[in-house]
Design a protein around this motif. Structure first.
Motif, mmCIF file in Angstrom:
data_model
loop_
_atom_site.group_PDB
_atom_site.id
_atom_site.type_symbol
_atom_site.label_atom_id
_atom_site.label_comp_id
_atom_site.label_asym_id
_atom_site.label_seq_id
_atom_site.Cartn_x
_atom_site.Cartn_y
_atom_site.Cartn_z
ATOM 1 N N ASP A 114 -19.617 -5.555 10.530
ATOM 2 C CA ASP A 114 -19.643 -6.833 9.825
ATOM 3 C C ASP A 114 -19.280 -7.985 10.754
ATOM 4 O O ASP A 114 -19.754 -9.103 10.589
ATOM 5 N N VAL A 115 -18.397 -7.717 11.714
ATOM 6 C CA VAL A 115 -17.943 -8.752 12.638
ATOM 7 C C VAL A 115 -18.239 -8.297 14.062
ATOM 8 O O VAL A 115 -17.812 -7.209 14.457
ATOM 9 N N PRO A 116 -18.967 -9.073 14.839
ATOM 10 C CA PRO A 116 -19.244 -8.689 16.226
ATOM 11 C C PRO A 116 -17.951 -8.562 17.023
ATOM 12 O O PRO A 116 -17.030 -9.366 16.871
ATOM 13 N N GLN A 117 -17.894 -7.566 17.888
ATOM 14 C CA GLN A 117 -16.691 -7.314 18.677
ATOM 15 C C GLN A 117 -16.710 -8.153 19.956
ATOM 16 O O GLN A 117 -16.739 -7.640 21.063
ATOM 17 N N GLN A 118 -16.692 -9.469 19.808
ATOM 18 C CA GLN A 118 -16.809 -10.355 20.958
ATOM 19 C C GLN A 118 -15.581 -10.277 21.863
ATOM 20 O O GLN A 118 -15.705 -10.275 23.079
ATOM 21 N N ASP A 119 -14.386 -10.230 21.260
ATOM 22 C CA ASP A 119 -13.169 -10.192 22.061
ATOM 23 C C ASP A 119 -13.123 -8.939 22.926
ATOM 24 O O ASP A 119 -12.765 -8.994 24.106
ATOM 25 N N SER A 120 -13.473 -7.793 22.354
ATOM 26 C CA SER A 120 -13.468 -6.545 23.110
ATOM 27 C C SER A 120 -14.491 -6.586 24.240
ATOM 28 O O SER A 120 -14.238 -6.105 25.344
ATOM 29 N N ILE B 246 1.370 1.435 32.415
ATOM 30 C CA ILE B 246 0.678 0.565 33.362
ATOM 31 C C ILE B 246 -0.744 0.269 32.882
ATOM 32 O O ILE B 246 -1.228 -0.868 32.968
ATOM 33 N N THR B 247 -1.418 1.290 32.363
ATOM 34 C CA THR B 247 -2.781 1.092 31.864
ATOM 35 C C THR B 247 -2.791 0.143 30.674
ATOM 36 O O THR B 247 -3.654 -0.747 30.574
ATOM 37 N N LEU B 248 -1.828 0.309 29.773
ATOM 38 C CA LEU B 248 -1.737 -0.582 28.617
ATOM 39 C C LEU B 248 -1.444 -2.010 29.064
ATOM 40 O O LEU B 248 -2.044 -2.969 28.554
ATOM 41 N N MET B 249 -0.532 -2.161 30.022
ATOM 42 C CA MET B 249 -0.222 -3.489 30.539
ATOM 43 C C MET B 249 -1.475 -4.148 31.120
ATOM 44 O O MET B 249 -1.774 -5.316 30.833
ATOM 45 N N THR B 250 -2.212 -3.398 31.918
ATOM 46 C CA THR B 250 -3.419 -3.938 32.540
ATOM 47 C C THR B 250 -4.446 -4.344 31.493
ATOM 48 O O THR B 250 -5.063 -5.413 31.581
ATOM 49 N N HIS B 251 -4.626 -3.485 30.488
ATOM 50 C CA HIS B 251 -5.603 -3.783 29.438
ATOM 51 C C HIS B 251 -5.214 -5.047 28.672
ATOM 52 O O HIS B 251 -6.057 -5.923 28.416
ATOM 53 N N GLN C 215 -15.555 -9.273 25.783
ATOM 54 C CA GLN C 215 -15.067 -10.180 26.813
ATOM 55 C C GLN C 215 -14.003 -9.505 27.669
ATOM 56 O O GLN C 215 -13.968 -9.683 28.893
ATOM 57 N N THR C 216 -13.130 -8.730 27.030
ATOM 58 C CA THR C 216 -12.109 -7.997 27.782
ATOM 59 C C THR C 216 -12.759 -7.009 28.738
ATOM 60 O O THR C 216 -12.363 -6.898 29.906
ATOM 61 N N PHE C 217 -13.771 -6.300 28.252
ATOM 62 C CA PHE C 217 -14.484 -5.338 29.096
ATOM 63 C C PHE C 217 -15.146 -6.046 30.274
ATOM 64 O O PHE C 217 -15.083 -5.574 31.416
ATOM 65 N N ASP C 218 -15.758 -7.188 30.003
ATOM 66 C CA ASP C 218 -16.417 -7.941 31.076
ATOM 67 C C ASP C 218 -15.410 -8.400 32.126
ATOM 68 O O ASP C 218 -15.697 -8.373 33.328
ATOM 69 N N ARG C 219 -14.223 -8.820 31.681
ATOM 70 C CA ARG C 219 -13.187 -9.234 32.633
ATOM 71 C C ARG C 219 -12.753 -8.056 33.503
ATOM 72 O O ARG C 219 -12.537 -8.203 34.707
ATOM 73 N N LEU C 220 -12.604 -6.895 32.875
ATOM 74 C CA LEU C 220 -12.222 -5.699 33.627
ATOM 75 C C LEU C 220 -13.265 -5.369 34.694
ATOM 76 O O LEU C 220 -12.927 -5.092 35.849
#
Length: 210
Positions: free
Chosen positions: A10-16, A169-174, A18-23
């Motif tokens: 129902d809602v596009p996952q734009q934030d996720s 550390i992985t959670l912090m980075t994400h 964008q986070t993936f693109d930054r990574l």
């Protein structure tokens, strides 16, 4: 009006996204660094963590509080975040995602891991040596802190704490890549640093410096 199918969100996952693109973008930048660039950022990352160890030892020596010492240790992760230097254990998310996205190579990943690990240790050992020479009163606190890692040995407890350290550390980075605000990025840095320091979590670089 077109009806959505059951498979469509129902809602596009734009934030996720964008986070993936930054990574991926940051991982591409890390993997593309020259040997000198990798060595420099890795060495400085070791210095940053070493400063956190200094803060931990100073505070624990004065207050005898593990919790306050853990909070002080987060100074190293604040420095890492603001300076954008390399920490070996941070590189198990960002560059791996880049390789999976086919914007990096396995050979480049191996080069990043090897160089960062060695230079992190070198930078951290330099700071530790200076701390022991400049603050002889902290030697007892340093030995006590190091003993907790030695006592872990190589059993399941050590393995579990190592997994927890990697998870933190992985959670912090994400979380840091979920925002573009440096101020917000400091929050997971402080939380992760506190938990690693106060919990005496088995972390490859930290355990090698105390």
């Amino acid at each position: 009006m077109t009806q959505r199918t059951a498979a469509e969100p129902d809602v596009p996952q734009q934030d996720s996204e964008q986070t993936f693109d930054r990574l991926v973008d940051e991982g591409h930048q890390r993997l593309g660094r020259s040997w000198l660039g990798l060595a420099a950022t890795g060495f400085l990352g070791g210095l940053d963590v070493g400063v956190g160890v200094l803060a931990l030892l100073l505070v624990e020596h004065v207050t005898h509080s593990v919790l306050l010492g853990g909070l002080a240790f987060s100074a190293g992760f604040i420095a890492l975040t603001l300076a954008r230097t390399e920490l070996f254990t941070e590189n198990f998310l960002v560059p791996v995602v880049t390789v999976v996205a086919k914007r990096g190579t396995v050979a480049g990943l191996a080069r990043l891991w090897t160089t960062t690990l060695l230079t992190n240790l070198l930078g951290g050992w330099v700071v530790t040596g200076l701390v022991m020479a400049g603050f002889p009163a902290l030697r007892a606190s340093a030995v006590e802190a190091a003993q907790s890692y030695v006592d872990l040995g190589f059993g399941w407890s050590a393995f579990a704490l190592a997994l927890i350290g990697g998870m933190l550390i992985t959670l912090m980075t994400h979380l840091q890549h979920a925002t573009e605000s440096d101020g917000v990025r400091l929050v997971p840095a402080v939380v992760a640093g506190f938990l690693l320091g106060a919990g005496k979590v088995n972390h490859a670089i930290v355990a090698s410096l105390v």
